[in-house]
Design a protein around this motif. Structure first.
Motif, PDB file in Angstrom:
ATOM      1  N   SER A  78       0.971  -1.214   0.229  1.00  0.00           N
ATOM      2  CA  SER A  78      -0.017   0.050   0.087  1.00  0.00           C
ATOM      3  C   SER A  78       0.841   1.139  -0.031  1.00  0.00           C
ATOM      4  O   SER A  78       0.776   2.120   0.822  1.00  0.00           O
ATOM      5  CB  SER A  78      -0.850   0.067   1.236  1.00  0.00           C
ATOM      6  N   ASP A  79       1.745   1.323  -0.763  1.00  0.00           N
ATOM      7  CA  ASP A  79       2.717   2.329  -0.916  1.00  0.00           C
ATOM      8  C   ASP A  79       2.099   3.626  -1.076  1.00  0.00           C
ATOM      9  O   ASP A  79       2.167   4.581  -0.183  1.00  0.00           O
ATOM     10  CB  ASP A  79       3.884   2.279  -2.145  1.00  0.00           C
ATOM     11  N   LEU A  80       1.019   3.875  -1.968  1.00  0.00           N
ATOM     12  CA  LEU A  80       0.175   5.303  -2.088  1.00  0.00           C
ATOM     13  C   LEU A  80      -1.196   4.886  -2.241  1.00  0.00           C
ATOM     14  O   LEU A  80      -1.641   3.677  -2.636  1.00  0.00           O
ATOM     15  CB  LEU A  80       0.637   5.669  -3.620  1.00  0.00           C
ATOM     16  N   VAL A  81      -2.095   5.736  -1.608  1.00  0.00           N
ATOM     17  CA  VAL A  81      -3.526   5.487  -1.597  1.00  0.00           C
ATOM     18  C   VAL A  81      -4.125   6.759  -2.336  1.00  0.00           C
ATOM     19  O   VAL A  81      -3.706   8.123  -1.558  1.00  0.00           O
ATOM     20  CB  VAL A  81      -3.968   5.217  -0.117  1.00  0.00           C
ATOM     21  N   LEU A  82      -4.752   6.641  -3.257  1.00  0.00           N
ATOM     22  CA  LEU A  82      -5.291   7.850  -3.613  1.00  0.00           C
ATOM     23  C   LEU A  82      -6.720   8.156  -2.943  1.00  0.00           C
ATOM     24  O   LEU A  82      -7.931   7.253  -2.847  1.00  0.00           O
ATOM     25  CB  LEU A  82      -5.788   7.638  -5.115  1.00  0.00           C
ATOM     26  N   THR A  83      -6.917   9.091  -2.255  1.00  0.00           N
ATOM     27  CA  THR A  83      -8.123   9.097  -1.476  1.00  0.00           C
ATOM     28  C   THR A  83      -8.504  10.675  -1.203  1.00  0.00           C
ATOM     29  O   THR A  83      -7.932  11.425  -2.251  1.00  0.00           O
ATOM     30  CB  THR A  83      -7.867   8.694  -0.048  1.00  0.00           C
TER      31      THR A  83
END
Length: 540
Positions: free
Chosen positions: A429-434
Motif C-alpha cells: 500500500s505504498d500510495l493511496v488515492l483518497t
C-alpha cells in the motif's frame, strides 16, 4: 408513466448499457416522495461507526439530529437539539440546555414512551468514550472519526444535570469542540431503544435499524438494491413535505446517469465531470454546485522503506502535473491544491512553499536517493466518484503516467471504495488515492483526523506519519483564545507538511448535484451533508 415502463425505455434508448432488470421500487414512489441515486452499499446506519460514505454524507442527516448545526456561510455553530449553551471561563465545562417536546421516531419495531432528554445525549457519547459501556464494543467497537480526533482523551465526562440539561467536562480547552458536536458523526440515539434491544439480546439492531429524532425514519434496507425512509410525522421542526425517500443503491443494470435521464432517479449527487454537458443540456434537470471544503490527495505510506526518505516523497510530488489533472479529470471545475486546507479556509497559508510540478527536479531527487529508474510502487484507488475526485481511475492513470515519466513504475490496484478502515496490506500500500470532505469549518478538522499521531495510533492516518512538532502546533492552536495565534500555529503546521510531504494535495473539487426540475427545496452544504426536510415536488 410507471417506473417499470421508464426503465424499459431506458434500456431501448441507451443500447450501449446492458443488464437492465426489473426494478423493485413501488410505482407510486414519485407521487409520494423521490428517489436518490447512489451506489454506496452501507455496512451500518450509525455514522458513529464509520468515517464517510452514504450513511455519513446523507442518510444520517435524515434519520438523526445533533446537538448543534453549522451555519453553511459563517461555519459557526447553531442551535439544534441543544437550544443554548454556556462555556466556563477556563474552557473546560460546556453546559447545554436541551430542547423540550422533541419526539423520537415510531416504527414497526419500536414505539417510544418518552420524549428526547439528557439521558439520550449521555448515552450517545458515553458509548463512544467509555470502554466499559455496554454498547462500546457492539458492531465492532470502532469509532473512527472520534478516535482520530482523540475524543476519549478530550472528554473527561458527560453527565445529566437534569432532564433537559447536560454537561461535558473536558481535560483541556478545545476551540473546535462546538464545531465537532455539529458534525454528522455526533448523532443522538434513543437510550430507551438501546435498552430495549439490549434486553432482547439484539444490541446490533441499534445500528442496523436505527431510531432518531430526524425528519425521516428508517423503514427498509435491501442490500445492493435500495433503502427506504418514511416521513416522521411528529418531527419537531414540522413534518417534511415528502412522504418517503428511496435511495437506489443497485449496482446491477443501468448506470446512475441512465437512471437519471430515464427518470428512474430524481437526484444524482456528484455526477462525473464528463457527464455535466449532457445533464446541462437537458431541460428536465437542474444542476447546482457548491464550493466544497474538500481535498483530493495522494497518501504516501511513510513506513515503507523507500518512502521514509523525504527526497523520494518530494520527487513524487514534483512529478505530478496537477494542471493536467484539472483539465482531464475536473474539466476546469476544480482548483489546484497546494495545501490540505482549501483556499476558503480562514487558516489557509497563501504564502505556502509547496512544491510545484518539476519533472527534472523529481529525477534529480530520485537519483540522489538511490532510486534511479528502479522504484516500483503500488497505488490503491477507489472507483467511487466523490466531490473531491469525480474520476478516481482516470486520476490514477494520469499519476501513473507522470511517475513513469521519471522512472517510477506504478501498479494500480482498484477496489469499490478505499476508506481509512479499509483492510490494506501494509506490504502493498505504498500510495493511496483518497480525499477528505470537512465535517465543519475548523482547520483542525482537516489536520488532526488525517495526520495527527492520535490518528496514526488509531490506524486511521493513511499516510502512517507522526510528527510530534506538528501535533504540538495543533495542540497549541486548540488551546489559545487569540485568533492571530491560532492562525500562526496552523501556518507553521502547514510549513511542516510542505517540508516533509507525508501526503500530496492534488485538487479541491466543486460538489455538483443534479435533480429533476419538479423538485424544490434541495439544499447543499460545504460539508457534504444535507437534510431533505424542506424538499417538495412542484409541477412537472
Amino acid at each position: 408513466m410507471s417506473a417499470y415502463t421508464r426503465l424499459l425505455l431506458a434500456c431501448v434508448g441507451l443500447a450501449s448499457l446492458i443488464g437492465c432488470s426489473e426494478p423493485k421500487q413501488d410505482s407510486n414512489i414519485r407521487s409520494q416522495g423521490f428517489v436518490y441515486c447512489g451506489q454506496d452499499t452501507p455496512t451500518t446506519f450509525n455514522p458513529q461507526l464509520i468515517d464517510g460514505g452514504l450513511t455519513a454524507d446523507t442518510l444520517a442527516a435524515q434519520i438523526f439530529d445533533r446537538l448543534l448545526l453549522l451555519d453553511p456561510v459563517s461555519h459557526q455553530p447553531l442551535p439544534s437539539l441543544a437550544k443554548s449553551w454556556t462555556v466556563s471561563d477556563d474552557g473546560l465545562i460546556y453546559r447545554f440546555t436541551l430542547r423540550e417536546g422533541v419526539e423520537f421516531q415510531s416504527t414497526d419495531w419500536f414505539k417510544p414512551t418518552r420524549q428526547f432528554n439528557a439521558q439520550d445525549v449521555v448515552f450517545s457519547f458515553k458509548r463512544v468514550i467509555d470502554l466499559r459501556h455496554p454498547f462500546h464494543n457492539v458492531s465492532g467497537g470502532r469509532y473512527p472519526w472520534f478516535e482520530s480526533q482523540g475524543f476519549s482523551n478530550l472528554i473527561e465526562n458527560v453527565e445529566m444535570v437534569d432532564m433537559h440539561t447536560v454537561e461535558f467536562s473536558l481535560t483541556r480547552p478545545d476551540n473546535a469542540f462546538l464545531s465537532n458536536l455539529a458534525t454528522t458523526y455526533a448523532v443522538i440515539h434513543s437510550q430507551e431503544y438501546a435498552n430495549n434491544v439490549l434486553r432482547a439480546g439484539k444490541p446490533n439492531q441499534l445500528d442496523m435499524q436505527p431510531i432518531g429524532t430526524g425528519p425521516f425514519s428508517f423503514d427498509k434496507y435491501s442490500p445492493n438494491d435500495h433503502i427506504r425512509l418514511n416521513n416522521h410525522p411528529d418531527y419537531w421542526q414540522g413534518k417534511a413535505p415528502m412522504e418517503q425517500v428511496v435511495f437506489d443503491i443497485a449496482t446491477r443494470g443501468t448506470g446512475t446517469l441512465a437512471k437519471l435521464l430515464s427518470q428512474e432517479c430524481d437526484v444524482l449527487s456528484s455526477p462525473v465531470a464528463s457527464q455535466l454537458p449532457v445533464i446541462s443540456a437537458d431541460e428536465d434537470f437542474e444542476l447546482i454546485a457548491q464550493t466544497g471544503m474538500n481535498v483530493a490527495f495522494l497518501a504516501i505510506d511513510n513506513e515503507q522503506p523507500e518512502l521514509k526518505d523525504a527526497r523520494v516523497r518530494k520527487a513524487i510530488n514534483h512529478a505530478i502535473n496537477r494542471e493536467n489533472l484539472l483539465n482531464s479529470v475536473y474539466y476546469g471545475t476544480g482548483t489546484q491544491a497546494k495545501s490540505i486546507l482549501p483556499p476558503m479556509s480562514w487558516a489557509y497559508n497563501h504564502d505556502s512553499q509547496a512544491l510545484d510540478y518539476d519533472p527534472a527536479q523529481a529525477l534529480s531527487l530520485l537519483k540522489q536517493a538511490g532510486y534511479d529508474k528502479n522504484l516500483n510502487l503500488t497505488l490503491w484507488v477507489p472507483l467511487e466518484p466523490r466531490p473531491y475526485n469525480p474520476s478516481p481511475r482516470k486520476t490514477a492513470e494520469l499519476i501513473q503516467a507522470d511517475l513513469n515519466a521519471v522512472g517510477v513504475q506504478v501498479d494500480i490496484v482498484t477496489q469499490d471504495t478505499v476508506s481509512r478502515l479499509s483492510t490494506i496490506s501494509k506490504s502493498n500500500s505504498d500510495l493511496v488515492l483518497t480525499g477528505w470532505i470537512a465535517d465543519n469549518g475548523d482547520p483542525d478538522n482537516f489536520l488532526r483526523p488525517l495526520l495527527s499521531c492520535d490518528a496514526k495510533m488509531a490506524g486511521l492516518n493513511v499516510a502512517n506519519w507522526c510528527d510530534l512538532n506538528f501535533d504540538n502546533l495543533l495542540e497549541l492552536a486548540s488551546r489559545t483564545t487569540k485568533l492571530h495565534q491560532r492562525l500562526n500555529y496552523y501556518h507553521l503546521a502547514q510549513d511542516i507538511l510542505d517540508q516533509e510531504v507525508p501526503i500530496i494535495p492534488l485538487a479541491h473539487g466543486v460538489h455538483f448535484q443534479v435533480h429533476h426540475q419538479s423538485l424544490n427545496g434541495l439544499k447543499m452544504s460545504p460539508f457534504g451533508t444535507r437534510s431533505f426536510s424542506t424538499v417538495y415536488r412542484g409541477e412537472d
